[in-house]
Write an enzyme that holds these catalytic residues in place. Structure first.
Site, PDB file in Angstrom:
ATOM      1  N   GLN A   1       0.817  -1.230   0.000  1.00  0.00           N
ATOM      2  CA  GLN A   1       0.000   0.000   0.000  1.00  0.00           C
ATOM      3  C   GLN A   1       0.845   1.272   0.000  1.00  0.00           C
ATOM      4  OE1 GLN A   1      -3.023  -0.085   3.002  1.00  0.00           O
ATOM      5  NE2 GLN A   1      -4.201  -1.649   1.943  1.00  0.00           N
TER       6      GLN A   1
ATOM      7  N   ASP B   1       1.868   2.338  -3.440  1.00  0.00           N
ATOM      8  CA  ASP B   1       0.809   2.296  -4.445  1.00  0.00           C
ATOM      9  C   ASP B   1       0.540   3.689  -5.041  1.00  0.00           C
ATOM     10  OD1 ASP B   1      -1.497   1.927  -5.909  1.00  0.00           O
ATOM     11  OD2 ASP B   1      -2.435   0.610  -4.430  1.00  0.00           O
TER      12      ASP B   1
ATOM     13  N   SER C   1      -2.970   4.492  -6.356  1.00  0.00           N
ATOM     14  CA  SER C   1      -3.932   4.911  -5.325  1.00  0.00           C
ATOM     15  C   SER C   1      -3.671   6.339  -4.876  1.00  0.00           C
ATOM     16  CB  SER C   1      -3.853   3.994  -4.101  1.00  0.00           C
ATOM     17  OG  SER C   1      -4.382   2.741  -4.407  1.00  0.00           O
TER      18      SER C   1
ATOM     19  N   TYR D   1      -9.525  -6.022  -9.779  1.00  0.00           N
ATOM     20  CA  TYR D   1     -10.015  -5.160 -10.859  1.00  0.00           C
ATOM     21  C   TYR D   1     -11.316  -5.741 -11.434  1.00  0.00           C
ATOM     22  CZ  TYR D   1      -5.425  -2.962 -10.758  1.00  0.00           C
ATOM     23  OH  TYR D   1      -4.306  -2.283 -10.364  1.00  0.00           O
TER      24      TYR D   1
HETATM   25  P1  NAD Z   1      -9.712   1.154 -11.411  1.00  0.00           P
HETATM   26  O1  NAD Z   1      -9.186   2.546 -11.502  1.00  0.00           O
HETATM   27  O2  NAD Z   1      -9.078   0.100 -12.209  1.00  0.00           O
HETATM   28  O3  NAD Z   1     -11.272   1.165 -11.784  1.00  0.00           O
HETATM   29  C1  NAD Z   1     -12.151   2.043 -11.122  1.00  0.00           C
HETATM   30  C2  NAD Z   1     -13.419   1.309 -10.791  1.00  0.00           C
HETATM   31  O4  NAD Z   1     -14.184   1.114 -11.989  1.00  0.00           O
HETATM   32  C3  NAD Z   1     -13.212  -0.082 -10.201  1.00  0.00           C
HETATM   33  O5  NAD Z   1     -13.783  -0.123  -8.911  1.00  0.00           O
HETATM   34  C4  NAD Z   1     -13.917  -0.997 -11.182  1.00  0.00           C
HETATM   35  O6  NAD Z   1     -14.546  -2.108 -10.544  1.00  0.00           O
HETATM   36  C5  NAD Z   1     -14.933  -0.068 -11.806  1.00  0.00           C
HETATM   37  N1  NAD Z   1     -15.500  -0.498 -13.090  1.00  0.00           N
HETATM   38  C6  NAD Z   1     -14.894  -1.094 -14.141  1.00  0.00           C
HETATM   39  N2  NAD Z   1     -15.785  -1.355 -15.127  1.00  0.00           N
HETATM   40  C7  NAD Z   1     -16.997  -0.907 -14.689  1.00  0.00           C
HETATM   41  C8  NAD Z   1     -18.290  -0.879 -15.252  1.00  0.00           C
HETATM   42  N3  NAD Z   1     -18.549  -1.380 -16.450  1.00  0.00           N
HETATM   43  N4  NAD Z   1     -19.285  -0.347 -14.517  1.00  0.00           N
HETATM   44  C9  NAD Z   1     -19.042   0.167 -13.273  1.00  0.00           C
HETATM   45  N5  NAD Z   1     -17.832   0.173 -12.691  1.00  0.00           N
HETATM   46  C10 NAD Z   1     -16.821  -0.363 -13.386  1.00  0.00           C
HETATM   47  O7  NAD Z   1      -9.737   0.715  -9.875  1.00  0.00           O
HETATM   48  P2  NAD Z   1      -8.723   1.111  -8.730  1.00  0.00           P
HETATM   49  O8  NAD Z   1      -9.148   2.312  -8.026  1.00  0.00           O
HETATM   50  O9  NAD Z   1      -7.346   1.088  -9.311  1.00  0.00           O
HETATM   51  O10 NAD Z   1      -8.904  -0.119  -7.742  1.00  0.00           O
HETATM   52  C11 NAD Z   1      -8.708  -1.440  -8.226  1.00  0.00           C
HETATM   53  C12 NAD Z   1      -8.709  -2.430  -7.102  1.00  0.00           C
HETATM   54  O11 NAD Z   1      -7.565  -2.324  -6.272  1.00  0.00           O
HETATM   55  C13 NAD Z   1      -9.882  -2.297  -6.158  1.00  0.00           C
HETATM   56  O12 NAD Z   1     -10.299  -3.605  -5.832  1.00  0.00           O
HETATM   57  C14 NAD Z   1      -9.294  -1.645  -4.958  1.00  0.00           C
HETATM   58  O13 NAD Z   1     -10.044  -1.890  -3.781  1.00  0.00           O
HETATM   59  C15 NAD Z   1      -7.979  -2.352  -4.946  1.00  0.00           C
HETATM   60  N6  NAD Z   1      -6.972  -1.672  -4.140  1.00  0.00           N
HETATM   61  C16 NAD Z   1      -6.303  -2.404  -3.222  1.00  0.00           C
HETATM   62  C17 NAD Z   1      -5.315  -1.801  -2.475  1.00  0.00           C
HETATM   63  C18 NAD Z   1      -4.548  -2.585  -1.490  1.00  0.00           C
HETATM   64  O14 NAD Z   1      -5.070  -3.418  -0.798  1.00  0.00           O
HETATM   65  N7  NAD Z   1      -3.270  -2.376  -1.447  1.00  0.00           N
HETATM   66  C19 NAD Z   1      -5.013  -0.472  -2.665  1.00  0.00           C
HETATM   67  C20 NAD Z   1      -5.727   0.241  -3.619  1.00  0.00           C
HETATM   68  C21 NAD Z   1      -6.696  -0.372  -4.378  1.00  0.00           C
END
Ligand code: NAD
Length: 340
Positions: free
Chosen positions: A104, A107, A110, A203
């Site tokens: 994290q 990241d 994020s 994702y």
């Molecule tokens: P992202 O930028 O790739 O996408 C943004 C959001 O768009 C996502 O939540 C995705 O599910 C959603 N999306 C995609 N297609 C869609 C559709 N057709 N309709 C509606 N929504 C749609 O996502 P992100 O912010 O980079 O996060 C990706 C993942 O990483 C998430 O699961 C997040 O919780 C996880 N994450 C984990 C950590 C960690 O534990 N270290 C840190 C940050 C994020």
């Protein structure tokens, strides 16, 4: 950011900063020097750190044995990654750092998404013809703005939280059902359209044509009721999913606002013009590119902390010695040949 330089020099790292590198964030060269760096040509360093992907000319400056770290767009910039590989450069793409708890602090996706989600709401509020909060005044009562966030990853969650702090009535939607609890945790309602498209690594996967049609229709009905729609939906390596059709925009009340954060991959709204603010059917549609650059101080501070943590992971006794047994380094190094 100058702040992180002492922790690197303490480990024996010599830090060279390109002249004027911090000016966009109002950081003068002197501040880097005062923190222990020198101003010079960073392209001959053992490790070169950037924010945006390198240009072809920058790639050509790098040679065998050098390491490059930054946003390298590994899924879209295949030619550049190929050129870096051919030149013997070890390149680490921050986008490819696995989203696991241990990583994290590294990241960068994020940290920058948080900035974008926050700023998207401010942009929506300033473009809106209406207040966000409910107001009870001698001149009458103003209803709170209704805000819908489509795609609730890091940026979307920050957008929901920020819109709530401004007094909006918030709703979130995503195709990953696990997001529902996160949406509720920031005081928003969860819009359930009955589509589950959770993919790998946390994702979303791309929807089938049938699911896309169902989603667009359901959203067309839902969007009518909102004053502000903020879209952040992305699928790794794919064009942005089309969530808001032209008909959905037409159905919104005049004066409503859409902020589309997916402009870099084509936009989530059919009428989005990436990088522009346009008015269609009396609805303002903004699609800012690189929003984190509009908040350079905190965007830089967070990014530099991410990079310092990544460098720390690669350093052994002040020498660069990445251990590819570590999943974080193995996944993020995009120029390494991996045996099948
Ligand atoms: P992202 O930028 O790739 O996408 C943004 C959001 O768009 C996502 O939540 C995705 O599910 C959603 N999306 C995609 N297609 C869609 C559709 N057709 N309709 C509606 N929504 C749609 O996502 P992100 O912010 O980079 O996060 C990706 C993942 O990483 C998430 O699961 C997040 O919780 C996880 N994450 C984990 C950590 C960690 O534990 N270290 C840190 C940050 C994020």
């Amino acid at each position: 950011m100058p702040k992180i330089i002492p922790s690197l020099t303490k480990q024996g790292v010599e830090v060279v900063v390109e002249a004027g590198a911090g000016l966009g964030a109002l950081i003068p060269d002197d501040a880097y020097v005062a923190a222990g760096a020198s101003i010079g040509d960073p392209w001959s360093a053992e490790v070169v750190v950037k924010v945006a992907p390198p240009s072809d000319a920058e790639v050509a400056k790098l040679s065998d044995g050098q390491t490059l770290i930054g946003f390298l767009a590994p899924r879209n910039a295949e030619n550049q990654i190929g050129a870096l590989k051919a030149a013997g450069v070890q390149a680490f793409a921050v986008e490819a750092i696995p989203r696991i708890s241990r990583a994290q602090v590294l990241d960068a996706l994020s940290s920058q998404a948080n900035v974008a989600g926050y700023k998207a709401v401010l942009l929506a509020a300033s473009e809106s013809t209406r207040f966000f909060p409910m107001l009870t005044t001698a001149a009458g009562t103003v209803k709170p703005a209704t805000v819908l966030v489509l795609g609730v990853g890091v940026a979307g969650l920050q957008a929901l939280a920020t819109a709530k702090r401004l007094g909006g009535r918030t709703t979130g939607y995503d195709v990953r059902p696990e997001v529902a609890d996160q949406v509720r945790s920031v005081g928003a309602q969860w819009l359930d359209l009955g589509i589950d498209a959770a993919g790998e690594g946390g994702y979303a996967r791309e929807l089938t044509d049938e699911e896309k049609a169902k989603q667009q229709q359901a959203l067309e009905d839902a969007i009518k009721g909102f004053d502000v729609v903020i879209t952040t939906a992305l699928v790794p390596g794919r064009p942005a999913p089309r969530l808001v059709t032209a008909a959905a925009v037409e159905g919104m009340k005049p004066g409503s606002v859409i902020v589309d954060l997916a402009g870099e991959t084509g936009g989530n709204c059919e009428l989005t013009e990436p990088g522009q603010t346009v008015v269609k059917h009396e609805v303002t549609i903004c699609s800012p590119l690189n929003l984190p650059a509009t908040m350079p101080e905190h965007a830089s501070e967070l990014y530099s902390k991410n990079i310092a943590a990544l460098l720390e992971l690669m350093l052994v006794d002040g020498k660069l010695a990445p251990d590819f047994g570590d999943q974080v380094l193995a996944d993020s190094c995009v120029t390494r040949e991996v045996d099948a």
